[in-house]
Write a protein that holds these residues in place. Structure first.
Motif, mmCIF file in Angstrom:
data_model
loop_
_atom_site.group_PDB
_atom_site.id
_atom_site.type_symbol
_atom_site.label_atom_id
_atom_site.label_comp_id
_atom_site.label_asym_id
_atom_site.label_seq_id
_atom_site.Cartn_x
_atom_site.Cartn_y
_atom_site.Cartn_z
ATOM 1 N N ARG A 104 0.909 -1.140 0.165
ATOM 2 C CA ARG A 104 -0.011 0.084 0.272
ATOM 3 C C ARG A 104 1.044 1.421 -0.125
ATOM 4 N NH1 ARG A 104 -5.032 -1.766 1.657
ATOM 5 N NH2 ARG A 104 -5.149 -3.760 3.027
ATOM 6 N N VAL A 105 0.378 2.246 -0.206
ATOM 7 C CA VAL A 105 1.105 3.690 -0.056
ATOM 8 C C VAL A 105 0.971 3.925 1.605
ATOM 9 C CG1 VAL A 105 1.251 6.115 -0.581
ATOM 10 C CG2 VAL A 105 0.642 4.362 -2.435
ATOM 11 N N THR A 106 2.093 3.844 2.023
ATOM 12 C CA THR A 106 2.163 4.166 3.415
ATOM 13 C C THR A 106 3.135 5.340 3.949
ATOM 14 O OG1 THR A 106 3.705 2.510 3.728
ATOM 15 C CG2 THR A 106 1.405 1.962 4.062
ATOM 16 N N HIS A 107 3.107 6.003 5.190
ATOM 17 C CA HIS A 107 3.866 6.798 5.463
ATOM 18 C C HIS A 107 5.399 6.317 5.916
ATOM 19 C CE1 HIS A 107 5.298 9.805 8.388
ATOM 20 N NE2 HIS A 107 4.333 10.689 7.906
ATOM 21 N N ASN A 108 5.695 5.448 6.549
ATOM 22 C CA ASN A 108 6.707 4.850 6.802
ATOM 23 C C ASN A 108 7.432 5.621 8.124
ATOM 24 O OD1 ASN A 108 6.769 2.459 5.103
ATOM 25 N ND2 ASN A 108 6.687 4.062 3.594
ATOM 26 N N ASP A 109 6.871 6.657 8.594
ATOM 27 C CA ASP A 109 7.748 7.275 9.742
ATOM 28 C C ASP A 109 6.736 7.794 10.552
ATOM 29 O OD1 ASP A 109 9.709 8.232 11.428
ATOM 30 O OD2 ASP A 109 10.692 9.397 9.814
ATOM 31 N N THR A 110 5.952 6.784 11.284
ATOM 32 C CA THR A 110 4.925 7.292 12.001
ATOM 33 C C THR A 110 5.054 7.449 13.395
ATOM 34 O OG1 THR A 110 4.033 5.013 12.023
ATOM 35 C CG2 THR A 110 3.073 6.390 10.400
ATOM 36 N N LYS A 111 6.222 7.878 13.621
ATOM 37 C CA LYS A 111 6.525 8.122 15.065
ATOM 38 C C LYS A 111 5.495 9.198 15.672
ATOM 39 C CE LYS A 111 10.802 10.358 15.886
ATOM 40 N NZ LYS A 111 12.232 10.374 15.779
ATOM 41 N N LEU A 112 5.465 9.165 16.727
ATOM 42 C CA LEU A 112 4.246 10.115 17.362
ATOM 43 C C LEU A 112 4.354 11.636 16.986
ATOM 44 C CD1 LEU A 112 1.902 10.043 19.398
ATOM 45 C CD2 LEU A 112 3.508 10.413 21.217
ATOM 46 N N ASN A 113 5.781 11.933 17.024
ATOM 47 C CA ASN A 113 5.994 13.627 16.887
ATOM 48 C C ASN A 113 5.751 13.835 15.556
ATOM 49 O OD1 ASN A 113 8.698 12.827 15.645
ATOM 50 N ND2 ASN A 113 9.627 13.590 17.575
ATOM 51 N N ASN A 114 5.569 12.822 14.395
ATOM 52 C CA ASN A 114 4.936 13.168 13.052
ATOM 53 C C ASN A 114 3.729 13.552 13.115
ATOM 54 O OD1 ASN A 114 7.814 13.582 12.400
ATOM 55 N ND2 ASN A 114 8.220 11.218 11.761
ATOM 56 N N VAL A 115 2.949 13.561 13.904
ATOM 57 C CA VAL A 115 1.327 13.939 13.479
ATOM 58 C C VAL A 115 1.564 15.143 14.582
ATOM 59 C CG1 VAL A 115 0.787 12.405 15.243
ATOM 60 C CG2 VAL A 115 -0.966 13.389 13.794
ATOM 61 N N LEU A 116 0.833 16.288 14.167
ATOM 62 C CA LEU A 116 0.518 17.289 15.020
ATOM 63 C C LEU A 116 -0.852 17.525 15.602
ATOM 64 C CD1 LEU A 116 2.209 20.340 12.736
ATOM 65 C CD2 LEU A 116 3.408 18.718 14.470
ATOM 66 N N LEU A 117 -0.872 17.645 16.914
ATOM 67 C CA LEU A 117 -2.097 17.307 17.474
ATOM 68 C C LEU A 117 -2.865 18.856 17.924
ATOM 69 C CD1 LEU A 117 -1.675 14.202 20.117
ATOM 70 C CD2 LEU A 117 -2.263 14.271 17.533
ATOM 71 N N ASP A 118 -4.080 18.916 17.813
ATOM 72 C CA ASP A 118 -4.441 20.273 18.331
ATOM 73 C C ASP A 118 -4.133 20.569 19.806
ATOM 74 O OD1 ASP A 118 -6.659 22.492 17.070
ATOM 75 O OD2 ASP A 118 -6.925 22.256 19.344
ATOM 76 N N GLU A 119 -3.745 21.728 20.001
ATOM 77 C CA GLU A 119 -3.212 22.026 21.542
ATOM 78 C C GLU A 119 -4.443 22.194 22.467
ATOM 79 O OE1 GLU A 119 -0.851 25.671 20.919
ATOM 80 O OE2 GLU A 119 0.795 24.223 20.520
ATOM 81 N N ALA A 120 -5.564 22.359 21.808
ATOM 82 C CA ALA A 120 -6.865 22.599 22.777
ATOM 83 C C ALA A 120 -7.652 21.375 22.837
ATOM 84 C CB ALA A 120 -7.968 23.739 22.084
ATOM 85 N N THR A 121 -7.836 20.585 21.660
ATOM 86 C CA THR A 121 -8.710 19.307 21.432
ATOM 87 C C THR A 121 -7.878 18.124 21.491
ATOM 88 O OG1 THR A 121 -8.839 19.517 19.121
ATOM 89 C CG2 THR A 121 -10.585 20.989 20.334
ATOM 90 N N ALA A 122 -6.719 18.118 21.135
ATOM 91 C CA ALA A 122 -6.066 16.986 21.076
ATOM 92 C C ALA A 122 -6.326 16.162 19.870
ATOM 93 C CB ALA A 122 -6.165 15.951 22.272
ATOM 94 N N GLU A 123 -7.309 16.791 18.864
ATOM 95 C CA GLU A 123 -7.298 16.261 17.640
ATOM 96 C C GLU A 123 -6.368 16.015 16.685
ATOM 97 O OE1 GLU A 123 -10.460 16.892 13.473
ATOM 98 O OE2 GLU A 123 -10.457 18.572 15.254
ATOM 99 N N GLY A 124 -6.161 15.025 15.840
ATOM 100 C CA GLY A 124 -4.939 14.847 14.989
ATOM 101 C C GLY A 124 -5.294 15.887 13.687
ATOM 102 N N ILE A 125 -4.421 16.783 13.719
ATOM 103 C CA ILE A 125 -4.517 18.089 12.798
ATOM 104 C C ILE A 125 -3.969 17.629 11.331
ATOM 105 C CG2 ILE A 125 -4.178 20.394 12.386
ATOM 106 C CD1 ILE A 125 -6.471 19.767 14.183
ATOM 107 N N CYS A 126 -2.664 17.385 11.490
ATOM 108 C CA CYS A 126 -1.725 17.429 10.372
ATOM 109 C C CYS A 126 -0.578 16.110 10.492
ATOM 110 C CB CYS A 126 -1.253 18.565 10.084
ATOM 111 S SG CYS A 126 -0.405 18.767 8.615
ATOM 112 N N VAL A 127 -0.434 15.360 9.436
ATOM 113 C CA VAL A 127 0.766 14.596 9.492
ATOM 114 C C VAL A 127 1.590 15.038 8.558
ATOM 115 C CG1 VAL A 127 0.948 12.047 8.648
ATOM 116 C CG2 VAL A 127 -0.925 12.498 9.569
ATOM 117 N N ILE A 128 2.824 15.048 9.268
ATOM 118 C CA ILE A 128 3.956 15.747 8.614
ATOM 119 C C ILE A 128 5.177 14.708 8.339
ATOM 120 C CG2 ILE A 128 3.453 17.735 9.938
ATOM 121 C CD1 ILE A 128 5.945 17.191 11.783
#
Ligand code: ADP
Ligand code: GN1
Ligand code: MG
Length: 365
Positions: A213-237
């Motif tokens: 499949r097409v995958t990200h391959n570096d999904t460590k926790l600090n590679n997704v930005l979570l909203d500071e107020a709601t914790a929602e996953g905002i952006c995969v980087i």
């Protein structure tokens, strides 16, 4: 420190450079947060120098990143998302319209708007963050599943071919460039004893039981930005390794980085354990968006965390043997600490495998 003012002039910033400083805790690229004056408003951007020792073809990296981010933006806009440009990275073009610029020394640079009001975590704080991060990475895999056109470039060939990672370790032991092998016999033996584990997923890929499949391959926790107020996953980087791969390595890396009781490089490993509550949150978050997995993939979800933790430990050990040429280090034995930490977590995962399988089965039911 590079001359960031000069770098800023390579891009269509439509704003005036104020200052830039080192940013983030990534192990690979040089990342700077830069402040600009945009017609009287202060705005931030990320300038990044791609590490061309790690990515031998940075332009191929940027072709992938550009395709994937344009696809993500088009989807978000089609859904009417009111903050589409906060939900995906977008490349600021250089003056020739390309998504990257090359400086006088031949370095390849890119620029992204800074995603405000969200952040990545080196260490997780609560189960909700684990759930949201996994949900976001699952959604990212789903998004890239309908990418049309040519196969993405393999920006690092065999990136998650764990048996080849073990072979690279053996080559580093044989070469012993900096004379460290003699003192590392327990770590080398630890890896060798798990050779059969290393090939489990690659064998399933080769037999067709598990699809590419097409995958990200570096999904460590600090590679997704979570909203500071709601914790929602905002952006995969950190999309440099987004390419054909295996979904299980993505899920596994979330387990590696969100389920241990301590951070990746903590030298004190005697107490390291698995947070089963975090693991359960990851499974539930991931399966809430990754609804496309087949039975074979589901059967290996619990194992995948152990596999990539083992692979990562092998890579840190290999780099330590090679004289620390790949991962950025902040102290002389940093890679050794990381390796020992990862291997201790492998042992903890082995002791919890049945419990983790049970959690996966419950979540599927
Ligand atoms: P590396 O490959 O070195 O890990 P990343 O692309 O992950 O580089 O970037 C390093 C850090 O910079 C990230 O962990 C994140 O904290 C921050 N970062 C990167 N891009 C952005 C962005 N567009 N907005 C805000 N922060 C970012
Ligand atoms: C690197 O780039 P960063 O810091 O997100 C590495 C990953 C490792 C990780 C270990 C391109 O990730 O594969 O798992 O360090 N990225 C690359 O922390 O090698
Ligand atoms: Mg990163």
């Amino acid at each position: 420190m590079h001359d960031l003012r000069a770098i800023s002039l390579l891009f269509q910033m439509r704003a005036d450079f104020i200052e830039a400083h080192d940013y983030g805790s990534g192990h690979i690229n040089d990342t700077y947060c830069a402040t600009y004056n945009q017609a009287g408003h202060v705005v931030r951007f990320i300038h990044q120098r791609i590490n061309h020792h790690v990515f031998k073809n940075p332009i191929a990296v940027m072709e992938n990143v550009s395709r994937v981010t344009r696809h993500a933006l088009a989807n978000l806009l089609a859904q009417g998302n009111p903050e589409a440009h906060r939900r995906t990275l977008t490349c600021i073009p250089a003056h020739d319209g390309k998504p990257y610029a090359i400086d006088a020394d031949g370095n390849v640079w890119r620029t992204y708007p800074f995603i405000e009001g969200a952040r990545g975590y080196d260490e997780i704080e609560c189960n909700e963050q684990a759930y949201q991060a996994a949900k976001a990475f699952g959604a990212f895999q789903k998004l890239t599943a309908d990418l049309t056109g040519e196969r993405l470039h393999e920006t690092i060939p065999d990136f998650h071919h764990t048996p080849k990672r073990l072979e690279a370790l053996e080559a580093a032991v044989r070469a012993d460039h900096v004379g460290r092998a003699a003192g590392l016999q327990p770590e080398i033996a630890f890896a060798r004893e798990r050779a059969t584990d290393c090939s489990r997923i690659t064998d399933m890929l080769a037999s067709g039981a598990i699809p590419e499949r097409v995958t990200h391959n570096d999904t460590k926790l600090n590679n997704v930005l979570l909203d500071e107020a709601t914790a929602e996953g905002i952006c995969v980087i950190d999309l440099d390794t987004t390419m054909p791969g295996c979904a299980l390595y993505d899920f596994g890396d979330m387990v590696r980085t969100a389920a241990p009781t301590t951070r990746e490089d903590d030298p004190n490993v005697t107490q390291i354990g698995v947070r089963l509550d975090r693991f359960e949150a990851l499974v539930k978050g991931y399966l809430s968006t990754a609804d496309f997995l087949n039975q074979a993939e589901l059967s290996q979800l619990a194992f995948s965390g152990k596999l990539i933790t083992l692979e990562c430990g092998i890579r840190f050990l290999t780099d330590y043997l090679n004289g620390d040429t790949y991962f950025k280090i902040k102290r002389p034995d940093h890679n050794l600490d990381r390796c020992r930490n990862q291997f201790a977590f492998v042992t903890a995962l082995e002791a919890n495998l049945d419990a983790m399988d049970e959690i996966v089965q419950r979540a599927i039911r």
